[in-house]
Design a protein around this motif. Structure first.
Motif, mmCIF file in Angstrom:
data_model
loop_
_atom_site.group_PDB
_atom_site.id
_atom_site.type_symbol
_atom_site.label_atom_id
_atom_site.label_comp_id
_atom_site.label_asym_id
_atom_site.label_seq_id
_atom_site.Cartn_x
_atom_site.Cartn_y
_atom_site.Cartn_z
ATOM 1 N N THR A 123 -8.319 -32.811 3.195
ATOM 2 C CA THR A 123 -7.351 -32.911 4.507
ATOM 3 C C THR A 123 -8.003 -32.021 5.536
ATOM 4 O O THR A 123 -8.572 -30.870 5.197
ATOM 5 N N LEU A 124 -7.837 -32.410 6.713
ATOM 6 C CA LEU A 124 -8.293 -31.478 7.695
ATOM 7 C C LEU A 124 -7.600 -30.128 7.605
ATOM 8 O O LEU A 124 -8.321 -29.081 7.830
ATOM 9 N N ALA A 125 -6.185 -30.004 7.661
ATOM 10 C CA ALA A 125 -5.739 -28.632 7.576
ATOM 11 C C ALA A 125 -6.165 -27.878 6.338
ATOM 12 O O ALA A 125 -6.283 -26.575 6.302
ATOM 13 N N GLY A 126 -6.236 -28.697 5.117
ATOM 14 C CA GLY A 126 -6.698 -28.019 3.979
ATOM 15 C C GLY A 126 -8.152 -27.320 4.117
ATOM 16 O O GLY A 126 -8.684 -26.404 3.458
ATOM 17 N N ALA A 127 -9.215 -28.192 4.492
ATOM 18 C CA ALA A 127 -10.429 -27.885 4.758
ATOM 19 C C ALA A 127 -10.622 -26.504 5.551
ATOM 20 O O ALA A 127 -11.399 -25.733 5.434
ATOM 21 N N MET A 128 -9.603 -26.685 6.766
ATOM 22 C CA MET A 128 -9.742 -25.365 7.598
ATOM 23 C C MET A 128 -9.113 -24.290 6.899
ATOM 24 O O MET A 128 -9.798 -23.123 7.054
#
Length: 460
Positions: free
Chosen positions: A128-133
């Motif tokens: 997910t975007l937030a998890g990768a960040m």
């Protein structure tokens, strides 16, 4: 048998879909119970959940991270933000995505807009975007850094249910870029974009005799560079990419926007090395025949050729297979001497090689907890795949452990979303803004709602 079940847990091979327990993606750790999982459909529902809950709170994302990062106690709350998905807004220079959007969807929607990110993609696009960040996910190329460095605004719901939008340029924005999920629940991220471009990736095999100099030169000469080091055979497989020519771009569009392979002749110079590596992997994983997806990560190097395509087609090529993955970033200026030390250690000990060492370099990051903070960084990646019975190669794990010791002693910083031995690192010594991050955490989550045993051991 596995020598350290805490660092490198065995994998449960039974079907866990019907378990009351909730497992991480690799099925090597229980992170909680299914009845603890909540799936808010919008920000208002998320706010209400946080106000009503009394215990700790963690977000699962795609569950690719080690289970220790995700796990909670029985009175705590687990969140699935898969409903937070898709494009929220966009303008000429940026796109705002909901935080639970998978990276593969981020990339495809940007491509449809004829836009792209400045950052090269991580290889696994189901994140997910937030998890990768939050874990510092990165690609390759000195002109870019982590995915988090492309954020302009980060919207999150805080522990008391209030909403905070952090904006690039604010004093605490660099804390929110890579936060390990400890400051609040991210609901949306605005990413800066640039015009869409195409690239051509040149692939070749070469001796590792001069890797100390070559690795830095490749990264200085090409916009993106990635290399695999087959230490047993003293060979490198290298992907160097630059912007595609007009003719290559026209061919790509004419090919229905699919990857273009160049030349009728393929390069077979790595085939013998690939066969030897596959034989070792088969022995280590006790998988006979062609086996599973883990073997495709190596067989794609057989009979290779140059290709042209978009940045995601070229570099977002990861195959998600349960594994122990260790990745340590070291300052680029130290990389030549570290490569020499690995060579000397290998020559003396002749360790068992389960998989080639993966080498990717990035530019310096602005995020306080990014492994590339303030330094152009070379990431050394190591993989050991699980056997069919859920066990791990002792020789493979020994290699991981010994090289991590060497890299940690050189000031290495581990990738947060992968496996590492926390006893090897003095966090305040290697992260100049460690205490500043701690102060932001005190302000945004004074009651330590966004915590668990892993976070407590790390910060408290």
């Amino acid at each position: 048998m596995n020598k350290d079940p805490h660092l490198y847990p065995l994998r449960h091979t039974h079907n866990t879909d019907q378990d009351s327990a909730l497992w991480n993606w690799a099925q090597n750790t229980v992170v909680g119970q299914r009845n603890q999982l909540q799936q808010p459909q919008n920000e208002a529902e998320l706010q209400q959940l946080l106000r009503a809950a009394n215990g700790k709170v963690r977000v699962l994302g795609s569950r690719l991270s080690p289970g220790r990062m995700l796990g909670v106690h029985e009175q705590d709350l687990l969140l699935d933000l898969s409903a937070f998905n898709g494009v929220i807004a966009h303008d000429a220079d940026s796109v705002t995505f909901a935080a639970g959007t998978p990276l593969e969807q981020v990339y495809s929607q940007l491509t449809e807009m004829d836009r792209m990110l400045a950052s090269s993609p991580g290889v696994i696009a189901v994140q997910t975007l937030a998890g990768a960040m939050a874990t510092g996910t990165h690609g390759q190329g000195l002109a870019q850094s982590s995915l988090a460095d492309e954020a302009l605004r980060i919207r999150m719901v805080l522990a008391d249910g209030s909403v905070r939008e952090l904006v690039r340029g604010e004093p605490d924005f660099a804390a929110a870029q890579v936060s390990l999920g400890t400051l609040g629940i991210v609901t949306a991220v605005t990413l800066r974009t640039r015009p869409f471009r195409l690239f051509t990736c040149h692939k070749f095999a070469v001796s590792a005799d001069t890797l100390e100099q070559d690795l830095v030169a490749w990264n200085q000469q090409y916009e993106m560079s990635k290399a695999w080091w087959f230490v047993d055979d003293n060979l490198m497989h290298v992907w160097n990419a630059h912007e595609a020519s007009e003719a290559e771009s026209q061919a790509w569009y004419a090919n229905q926007r699919e990857v273009i392979e160049h030349g009728d002749d393929t390069d077979s110079s790595l085939n013998e090395t690939i066969d030897q590596t596959l034989a070792q992997m088969h022995r280590d994983t006790q998988i006979h025949g062609k086996g599973g997806k883990q073997f495709r990560t190596v067989t794609r190097f057989r009979d290779f050729t140059d290709i042209s395509g978009d940045i995601y087609q070229l570099f977002c090529r990861g195959i998600a297979v349960p594994q122990i993955n260790v990745e340590i970033g070291v300052p680029l200026e130290k990389t030549p001497q570290i490569i020499s030390k690995i060579k000397a250690w290998y020559a003396e000990n002749h360790p068992h090689m389960h998989y080639p060492i993966i080498l990717r370099c990035t530019g310096a990051s602005e995020a306080w907890l990014s492994p590339a903070y303030q330094h152009a960084t070379c990431f050394f990646g190591f993989v050991v795949y699980y056997a069919d019975d859920g066990s791990l190669s002792e020789d493979g794990l020994h290699f991981l452990t010994e090289v991590e010791k060497l890299l940690a002693a050189e000031g290495g910083r581990p990738h947060w979303g992968k496996y590492y031995d926390p006893q090897r690192y003095q966090w305040r010594d290697i992260y100049p803004q460690w205490d500043a991050f701690h102060e932001v955490r005190n302000q945004l989550d004074p009651q330590r709602r966004f915590s668990n045993d892993y976070v407590t051991a790390l910060f408290d």
